[in-house]
Scaffold this motif. Structure first.
Motif, PDB file in Angstrom:
ATOM      1  N   PRO A  14       0.833  -1.208   0.000  1.00 46.44           N
ATOM      2  CA  PRO A  14       0.000   0.000   0.000  1.00 46.44           C
ATOM      3  C   PRO A  14       0.865   1.256   0.000  1.00 46.44           C
ATOM      4  N   GLY A  15       0.453   2.232  -0.814  1.00 45.48           N
ATOM      5  CA  GLY A  15       1.221   3.448  -0.967  1.00 45.48           C
ATOM      6  C   GLY A  15       2.257   3.390  -2.065  1.00 45.48           C
ATOM      7  N   GLY A  16       2.474   2.217  -2.616  1.00 48.15           N
ATOM      8  CA  GLY A  16       3.470   2.045  -3.665  1.00 48.15           C
ATOM      9  C   GLY A  16       2.954   2.405  -5.043  1.00 48.15           C
ATOM     10  N   SER A  17       3.804   2.163  -6.035  1.00 42.10           N
ATOM     11  CA  SER A  17       3.480   2.528  -7.414  1.00 42.10           C
ATOM     12  C   SER A  17       3.758   1.363  -8.356  1.00 42.10           C
ATOM     13  N   LEU A  18       3.021   1.351  -9.436  1.00 44.54           N
ATOM     14  CA  LEU A  18       3.250   0.424 -10.543  1.00 44.54           C
ATOM     15  C   LEU A  18       2.937   1.156 -11.836  1.00 44.54           C
ATOM     16  N   ARG A  19       3.568   0.696 -12.908  1.00 41.14           N
ATOM     17  CA  ARG A  19       3.269   1.233 -14.226  1.00 41.14           C
ATOM     18  C   ARG A  19       2.901   0.080 -15.148  1.00 41.14           C
ATOM     19  N   LEU A  20       1.689   0.151 -15.699  1.00 41.22           N
ATOM     20  CA  LEU A  20       1.224  -0.838 -16.658  1.00 41.22           C
ATOM     21  C   LEU A  20       1.453  -0.324 -18.078  1.00 41.22           C
ATOM     22  N   SER A  21       1.775  -1.267 -18.971  1.00 39.60           N
ATOM     23  CA  SER A  21       1.924  -0.943 -20.382  1.00 39.60           C
ATOM     24  C   SER A  21       1.064  -1.887 -21.204  1.00 39.60           C
ATOM     25  N   CYS A  22       0.605  -1.402 -22.329  1.00 41.70           N
ATOM     26  CA  CYS A  22      -0.180  -2.221 -23.234  1.00 41.70           C
ATOM     27  C   CYS A  22       0.179  -1.849 -24.668  1.00 41.70           C
ATOM     28  N   ALA A  23       0.713  -2.813 -25.390  1.00 42.52           N
ATOM     29  CA  ALA A  23       1.102  -2.585 -26.775  1.00 42.52           C
ATOM     30  C   ALA A  23       0.098  -3.240 -27.713  1.00 42.52           C
ATOM     31  N   ALA A  24      -0.369  -2.470 -28.669  1.00 44.07           N
ATOM     32  CA  ALA A  24      -1.307  -2.976 -29.674  1.00 44.07           C
ATOM     33  C   ALA A  24      -0.546  -3.328 -30.947  1.00 44.07           C
ATOM     34  N   SER A  25      -0.944  -4.422 -31.566  1.00 45.93           N
ATOM     35  CA  SER A  25      -0.341  -4.830 -32.831  1.00 45.93           C
ATOM     36  C   SER A  25      -1.430  -5.394 -33.730  1.00 45.93           C
ATOM     37  N   GLY A  26      -1.056  -5.622 -34.983  1.00 44.69           N
ATOM     38  CA  GLY A  26      -2.029  -6.123 -35.945  1.00 44.69           C
ATOM     39  C   GLY A  26      -2.650  -4.983 -36.722  1.00 44.69           C
ATOM     40  N   SER A  27      -3.950  -5.030 -36.897  1.00 36.92           N
ATOM     41  CA  SER A  27      -4.667  -4.024 -37.682  1.00 36.92           C
ATOM     42  C   SER A  27      -5.016  -2.830 -36.799  1.00 36.92           C
ATOM     43  N   THR A  28      -3.993  -2.016 -36.490  1.00 34.60           N
ATOM     44  CA  THR A  28      -4.180  -0.933 -35.528  1.00 34.60           C
ATOM     45  C   THR A  28      -4.710   0.360 -36.142  1.00 34.60           C
ATOM     46  N   PHE A  29      -4.769   0.424 -37.465  1.00 34.45           N
ATOM     47  CA  PHE A  29      -5.275   1.635 -38.102  1.00 34.45           C
ATOM     48  C   PHE A  29      -6.725   1.867 -37.680  1.00 34.45           C
ATOM     49  N   GLY A  30      -7.014   3.077 -37.276  1.00 32.14           N
ATOM     50  CA  GLY A  30      -8.385   3.419 -36.916  1.00 32.14           C
ATOM     51  C   GLY A  30      -8.685   3.361 -35.432  1.00 32.14           C
ATOM     52  N   ILE A  31      -7.715   2.905 -34.627  1.00 34.80           N
ATOM     53  CA  ILE A  31      -7.954   2.894 -33.172  1.00 34.80           C
ATOM     54  C   ILE A  31      -8.052   4.335 -32.696  1.00 34.80           C
ATOM     55  N   TYR A  32      -9.152   4.677 -32.043  1.00 33.91           N
ATOM     56  CA  TYR A  32      -9.309   6.042 -31.574  1.00 33.91           C
ATOM     57  C   TYR A  32      -9.340   6.134 -30.054  1.00 33.91           C
ATOM     58  N   ASN A  33      -9.601   5.039 -29.388  1.00 37.71           N
ATOM     59  CA  ASN A  33      -9.705   5.070 -27.929  1.00 37.71           C
ATOM     60  C   ASN A  33      -8.948   3.875 -27.348  1.00 37.71           C
TER      61      ASN A  33
END
Length: 115
Positions: A14-33
């Motif tokens: 408790p009180g600590g920090s974390l950083r999440l990452s998410c990489a998109a691949s494939g047909s990524t054209f058009g992702i708006y959100n």
């Protein structure tokens, strides 16, 4: 199809920090959100934060002031910096991306906040 791969979960005090990452691949054209949802045991999946391709953000009230979402459009990657973590933040965190006609989900990454 869009594939989403999350990383960065784990166990933190408790009180600590974390950083999440998410990489998109494939047909990524058009992702708006892109964004993050979470699901705790016995509870429904809930929104944590989202960010549009233009940089507009939206946060759940429970994480405002503690979590920051950001996005690198060139890398099709979204990040979630989580500070001042609380035990009630414990959940599986799912990455999310959306096009006008489709939504995609990652497999989820476990975040556990415990002493």
């Amino acid at each position: 199809q869009v594939q989403l791969v999350e990383s960065g979960g784990g166990l933190v005090q408790p009180g600590g920090s974390l950083r999440l990452s998410c990489a998109a691949s494939g047909s990524t054209f058009g992702i708006y959100n892109m964004g993050w949802y979470r699901q705790a045991p016995g509870k429904q999946r809930e929104l944590v934060a989202t960010i549009t391709s233009g940089g507009s953000t939206n946060y759940a009230d429970s994480v405002k002031g503690r979590f920051t979402i950001s996005r690198d459009n060139a890398k099709n990657t979204v990040y979630l910096q989580m500070n001042s973590l609380k035990p009630e933040d414990t959940a599986v965190y799912f990455c999310y991306s959306a096009k006008p006609a489709a939504a995609y989900w990652g497999q989820g990454t476990q975040v556990t906040v415990s002493s």
